[in-house]
Design an enzyme around this catalytic site. Structure first.
Site, PDB file in Angstrom:
ATOM      1  N   LYS A   1       0.847  -1.208   0.000  1.00 39.02           N
ATOM      2  CA  LYS A   1       0.000   0.000   0.000  1.00 39.02           C
ATOM      3  C   LYS A   1       0.876   1.249   0.000  1.00 39.02           C
ATOM      4  O   LYS A   1       0.653   2.172  -0.792  1.00 39.02           O
ATOM      5  CB  LYS A   1      -0.886   0.010   1.249  1.00 39.02           C
ATOM      6  CG  LYS A   1      -1.573   1.354   1.526  1.00 39.02           C
ATOM      7  CD  LYS A   1      -2.472   1.323   2.730  1.00 39.02           C
ATOM      8  CE  LYS A   1      -1.776   1.711   3.988  1.00 39.02           C
ATOM      9  NZ  LYS A   1      -1.549   3.162   4.165  1.00 39.02           N
ATOM     10  N   ASN A   2       1.876   1.273   0.884  1.00 39.59           N
ATOM     11  CA  ASN A   2       2.646   2.503   1.061  1.00 39.59           C
ATOM     12  C   ASN A   2       3.678   2.728  -0.030  1.00 39.59           C
ATOM     13  O   ASN A   2       4.289   3.796  -0.093  1.00 39.59           O
ATOM     14  CB  ASN A   2       3.286   2.533   2.451  1.00 39.59           C
ATOM     15  CG  ASN A   2       2.231   2.651   3.540  1.00 39.59           C
ATOM     16  OD1 ASN A   2       1.056   2.927   3.253  1.00 39.59           O
ATOM     17  ND2 ASN A   2       2.616   2.417   4.773  1.00 39.59           N
TER      18      ASN A   2
ATOM     19  N   CYS B   1      -5.430   7.531   9.142  1.00 42.32           N
ATOM     20  CA  CYS B   1      -5.581   6.952  10.478  1.00 42.32           C
ATOM     21  C   CYS B   1      -5.457   8.030  11.557  1.00 42.32           C
ATOM     22  O   CYS B   1      -4.595   8.895  11.492  1.00 42.32           O
ATOM     23  CB  CYS B   1      -4.507   5.894  10.711  1.00 42.32           C
ATOM     24  SG  CYS B   1      -4.735   4.426   9.704  1.00 42.32           S
TER      25      CYS B   1
ATOM     26  N   ARG C   1      -0.751  14.701  12.940  1.00 41.56           N
ATOM     27  CA  ARG C   1      -0.311  14.512  11.546  1.00 41.56           C
ATOM     28  C   ARG C   1      -0.326  15.828  10.748  1.00 41.56           C
ATOM     29  O   ARG C   1      -1.019  15.960   9.736  1.00 41.56           O
ATOM     30  CB  ARG C   1      -1.134  13.431  10.854  1.00 41.56           C
ATOM     31  CG  ARG C   1      -1.120  12.114  11.617  1.00 41.56           C
ATOM     32  CD  ARG C   1      -1.772  11.007  10.872  1.00 41.56           C
ATOM     33  NE  ARG C   1      -0.842  10.395   9.898  1.00 41.56           N
ATOM     34  CZ  ARG C   1      -1.171   9.326   9.166  1.00 41.56           C
ATOM     35  NH1 ARG C   1      -2.377   8.830   9.222  1.00 41.56           N
ATOM     36  NH2 ARG C   1      -0.280   8.809   8.332  1.00 41.56           N
TER      37      ARG C   1
ATOM     38  N   ASP D   1       4.187   1.140  12.370  1.00 41.88           N
ATOM     39  CA  ASP D   1       2.994   0.461  11.842  1.00 41.88           C
ATOM     40  C   ASP D   1       2.808  -0.918  12.441  1.00 41.88           C
ATOM     41  O   ASP D   1       1.733  -1.506  12.329  1.00 41.88           O
ATOM     42  CB  ASP D   1       3.064   0.354  10.311  1.00 41.88           C
ATOM     43  CG  ASP D   1       2.879   1.702   9.656  1.00 41.88           C
ATOM     44  OD1 ASP D   1       3.089   1.813   8.446  1.00 41.88           O
ATOM     45  OD2 ASP D   1       2.548   2.661  10.385  1.00 41.88           O
TER      46      ASP D   1
ATOM     47  N   ARG E   1      -8.612  -0.824   4.126  1.00 44.87           N
ATOM     48  CA  ARG E   1      -7.793   0.232   3.487  1.00 44.87           C
ATOM     49  C   ARG E   1      -6.432  -0.317   3.072  1.00 44.87           C
ATOM     50  O   ARG E   1      -5.820   0.165   2.114  1.00 44.87           O
ATOM     51  CB  ARG E   1      -7.607   1.409   4.434  1.00 44.87           C
ATOM     52  CG  ARG E   1      -8.861   2.248   4.672  1.00 44.87           C
ATOM     53  CD  ARG E   1      -8.519   3.509   5.431  1.00 44.87           C
ATOM     54  NE  ARG E   1      -7.338   4.128   4.842  1.00 44.87           N
ATOM     55  CZ  ARG E   1      -6.409   4.748   5.583  1.00 44.87           C
ATOM     56  NH1 ARG E   1      -6.525   4.828   6.883  1.00 44.87           N
ATOM     57  NH2 ARG E   1      -5.356   5.298   4.996  1.00 44.87           N
TER      58      ARG E   1
HETATM   59  C1  EPZ Z   1       3.619   7.174   6.267  1.00 39.66           C
HETATM   60  O1  EPZ Z   1       2.762   8.167   6.799  1.00 39.66           O
HETATM   61  C2  EPZ Z   1       2.792   5.905   6.184  1.00 39.66           C
HETATM   62  N1  EPZ Z   1       1.655   6.108   5.298  1.00 39.66           N
HETATM   63  C3  EPZ Z   1       2.300   5.510   7.571  1.00 39.66           C
HETATM   64  O2  EPZ Z   1       1.629   4.251   7.449  1.00 39.66           O
HETATM   65  C4  EPZ Z   1       3.504   5.316   8.488  1.00 39.66           C
HETATM   66  O3  EPZ Z   1       3.041   5.051   9.802  1.00 39.66           O
HETATM   67  C5  EPZ Z   1       4.357   6.592   8.494  1.00 39.66           C
HETATM   68  O4  EPZ Z   1       4.732   6.928   7.140  1.00 39.66           O
HETATM   69  C6  EPZ Z   1       5.628   6.418   9.308  1.00 39.66           C
HETATM   70  O5  EPZ Z   1       6.365   5.355   8.810  1.00 39.66           O
HETATM   71  C7  EPZ Z   1       1.841   6.026   3.964  1.00 39.66           C
HETATM   72  O6  EPZ Z   1       2.938   5.832   3.486  1.00 39.66           O
HETATM   73  C8  EPZ Z   1       0.618   6.196   3.115  1.00 39.66           C
HETATM   74  P1  EPZ Z   1       5.415  10.770   8.362  1.00 39.66           P
HETATM   75  P2  EPZ Z   1       3.248   9.731   6.816  1.00 39.66           P
HETATM   76  O7  EPZ Z   1       5.223  11.988   7.546  1.00 39.66           O
HETATM   77  O8  EPZ Z   1       3.948  10.039   5.558  1.00 39.66           O
HETATM   78  C9  EPZ Z   1       5.124  13.993  11.795  1.00 39.66           C
HETATM   79  C10 EPZ Z   1      -0.159   2.743   7.604  1.00 39.66           C
HETATM   80  O9  EPZ Z   1      -0.668   2.147   8.579  1.00 39.66           O
HETATM   81  N2  EPZ Z   1       5.029  14.953  10.680  1.00 39.66           N
HETATM   82  O10 EPZ Z   1       6.714  10.046   8.306  1.00 39.66           O
HETATM   83  O11 EPZ Z   1       2.077  10.560   7.188  1.00 39.66           O
HETATM   84  C11 EPZ Z   1       3.845  13.150  11.917  1.00 39.66           C
HETATM   85  O12 EPZ Z   1       2.867  13.829  12.662  1.00 39.66           O
HETATM   86  C12 EPZ Z   1       0.210   4.196   7.721  1.00 39.66           C
HETATM   87  O13 EPZ Z   1       0.105   2.206   6.519  1.00 39.66           O
HETATM   88  C13 EPZ Z   1       5.078  16.307  10.979  1.00 39.66           C
HETATM   89  O14 EPZ Z   1       5.209  16.703  12.137  1.00 39.66           O
HETATM   90  O15 EPZ Z   1       4.283   9.700   8.021  1.00 39.66           O
HETATM   91  C14 EPZ Z   1       4.336  11.910  12.623  1.00 39.66           C
HETATM   92  O16 EPZ Z   1       4.400  12.169  14.003  1.00 39.66           O
HETATM   93  C15 EPZ Z   1      -0.159   4.779   9.067  1.00 39.66           C
HETATM   94  N3  EPZ Z   1       4.968  17.201   9.950  1.00 39.66           N
HETATM   95  C16 EPZ Z   1       5.760  11.743  12.059  1.00 39.66           C
HETATM   96  O17 EPZ Z   1       6.134  13.022  11.517  1.00 39.66           O
HETATM   97  C17 EPZ Z   1       4.809  16.791   8.653  1.00 39.66           C
HETATM   98  O18 EPZ Z   1       4.728  17.662   7.751  1.00 39.66           O
HETATM   99  C18 EPZ Z   1       5.836  10.687  10.943  1.00 39.66           C
HETATM  100  O19 EPZ Z   1       5.043  11.126   9.885  1.00 39.66           O
HETATM  101  C19 EPZ Z   1       4.747  15.413   8.373  1.00 39.66           C
HETATM  102  C20 EPZ Z   1       4.864  14.511   9.402  1.00 39.66           C
END
Ligand code: EPZ
Length: 417
Positions: free
Chosen positions: A22-23, A116, A121, A305, A397
């Site tokens: 998915k990711n 989620c 986020r 995850d 999803r």
């Molecule tokens: C990706 O989400 C994945 N989703 C998530 O998988 C996964 O948990 C996550 O990466 C971490 O590995 C997809 O790839 C579609 P991040 P993403 O930006 O990109 C903070 C699943 O179950 N942050 O690395 O949203 C954020 O709040 C899903 O498949 C900011 O502060 O993750 C979080 O605390 C759930 N500002 C941390 O960084 C930003 O602009 C990690 O977020 C962006 C993120």
């Protein structure tokens, strides 16, 4: 509302094939926007988030066709850069259309993404890097109006290796003028997969797989066909199901090289892992050992995850285990549901202390997010009696055929309407 009805059915045995990631597929679908032509993706998982991304691409004017696991995206008639609110809010990945839309139209109109409920986020890191390349982002409430007179390469250090912000940065840099140097980028395998696809399309990217990427923008891009790699989180879900329930399973197409941290934890639980010719065998012949301390981290650390899935396993472990969640500030909701099944879990800040018990009992529980839902399913397979998992749409999803695969491994699980 449909739900999973699960009866105690440990141990597990059999073999299954792991479906596409998915990711990985979601950013690769968004990357098709960068090129006026035809992109073909194979081994595409038939999951809700893919269907929503198809709707987004169609709204932009793309011709999109999914036949079995082959997805064809034709962007030659694409004219629109507006993503409507009801689609943007369906999933987190709508935000990773922003970089490609900027690259293609120098404009984008969309909304803060859904996804989620595991934390606030924000999208500030996305905004910072795209602004550094020349974008002007006007936020009004949840709405984003984005324009860019010109996109120029830059040097940027990510104060946190955000997966989505890294993906947006790379896709925008591919279309920016000049060189972009990105430091402290996310190193999740899905970033590597996206870069490989972009290079196959004609982009120039150095440092793939490292935390330091150099992108030479402005290359002309062309049609490509590329296979989606297997889903490492789905593969690990079946491995943790076996660690909890006991038994012996074989995974075909498991992305073994992306599972190092997972396999290390499985071995700490007392499982045996064998890998030969693309077949990953897991043997779990006793109650899992407790693990004194595990911390979720950005790749290559233990993935956030899988935090709730590991928690489900440790609910049965022989001893006390601690899990620290360092990525998302509210990703422990599933613990409350596991407690309904008799789990002894104490949450304090971003740490969960799990006192393993020999037995769990069935209960009516509710999935609160995609991976937490999967954790409740594997707990239900182990628990005595009957477990009903509500809100299974979260699970659909990201899992193409969770109940079919688990049934093939001997689990007693059915989907009830
Ligand atoms: C990706 O989400 C994945 N989703 C998530 O998988 C996964 O948990 C996550 O990466 C971490 O590995 C997809 O790839 C579609 P991040 P993403 O930006 O990109 C903070 C699943 O179950 N942050 O690395 O949203 C954020 O709040 C899903 O498949 C900011 O502060 O993750 C979080 O605390 C759930 N500002 C941390 O960084 C930003 O602009 C990690 O977020 C962006 C993120």
């Amino acid at each position: 509302m449909s739900f999973f009805e699960i009866h105690e059915s440990a141990p597990l045995s059999g073999q299954i094939r792991v479906h596409g990631s998915k990711n990985a597929v979601l950013p690769m679908m968004a990357a098709a926007i960068l090129h006026r032509g035809i992109t073909v993706l194979t081994n595409v998982p038939r999951i809700l988030d893919v269907f929503w991304m198809i709707e987004i691409l169609k709204t932009l004017g793309c011709q999109v066709c999914l036949e079995e696991d082959v997805l064809t995206i034709d962007t030659r008639e694409m004219t629109n850069f507006v993503i409507p609110r009801h689609l943007a809010e369906k999933m987190r990945s709508s935000i990773i259309c922003l970089g490609p839309l900027l690259g293609c139209f120098h404009r984008a109109s969309l909304w803060h993404p859904g996804g989620c409920s595991i934390g606030s986020r924000p999208i500030d890191l996305h905004s910072e890097i795209l602004t550094a390349m020349g974008a002007l982002i006007v936020e009004e409430g949840e709405h984003l109006e984005v324009t860019a007179e010109k996109l120029s390469g830059c040097e940027f250090y990510f104060r946190f290796p955000s997966v989505g912000a890294t993906e947006n940065a790379i896709m925008c840099a591919v279309c920016a003028e000049g060189k972009t140097i990105l430091k402290n980028v996310a190193r999740e395998p899905e970033i590597r997969d996206l870069c490989r696809m972009l290079v196959a399309m004609g982009a120039k990217i150095d440092g793939i797989g490292t935390s330091h990427l150099i992108i030479e923008g402005g290359q002309s891009l062309h049609d490509t066909t590329i296979r989606i790699p297997s889903d490492r989180i789905v593969a690990a879900t079946y491995l943790f199901a076996t660690a909890l329930c006991g038994g012996q399973i074989i995974l075909l197409d498991a992305p073994i090289y992306d599972l190092k941290a997972v396999i290390a934890v499985l071995k700490q639980c007392g499982c045996q892992v064998q890998y030969r010719k693309g077949r990953l065998k897991l043997i779990c012949s006793q109650r899992p050992y407790a693990i004194p301390y595990t911390k979720t981290e950005a790749y290559p650390g233990f993935p956030t995850d899988l935090q709730s899935l590991l928690m489900a396993v440790l609910c049965r472990a022989d001893g006390i285990s601690i899990i620290e969640e360092t990525i998302f500030e509210s990703r422990f909701q599933t613990a409350l549901e596991l407690q309904k099944m008799g789990a002894d879990i104490n949450i304090k800040g971003n740490q969960a202390t799990i006192r393993g018990t020999a037995f769990l009992h069935g209960a009516d529980v509710t999935a609160t997010d995609l991976r937490g839902g999967a954790a409740l399913v594997i707990a239900g397979i182990y628990a005595q009696g009957t477990t009903r998992v509500q809100a299974v749409e979260h699970i659909f999803r990201g899992y193409e055929r969770l109940e079919e695969d688990l049934s093939a491994l001997g689990a007693d699980i059915v989907l009830r309407q």
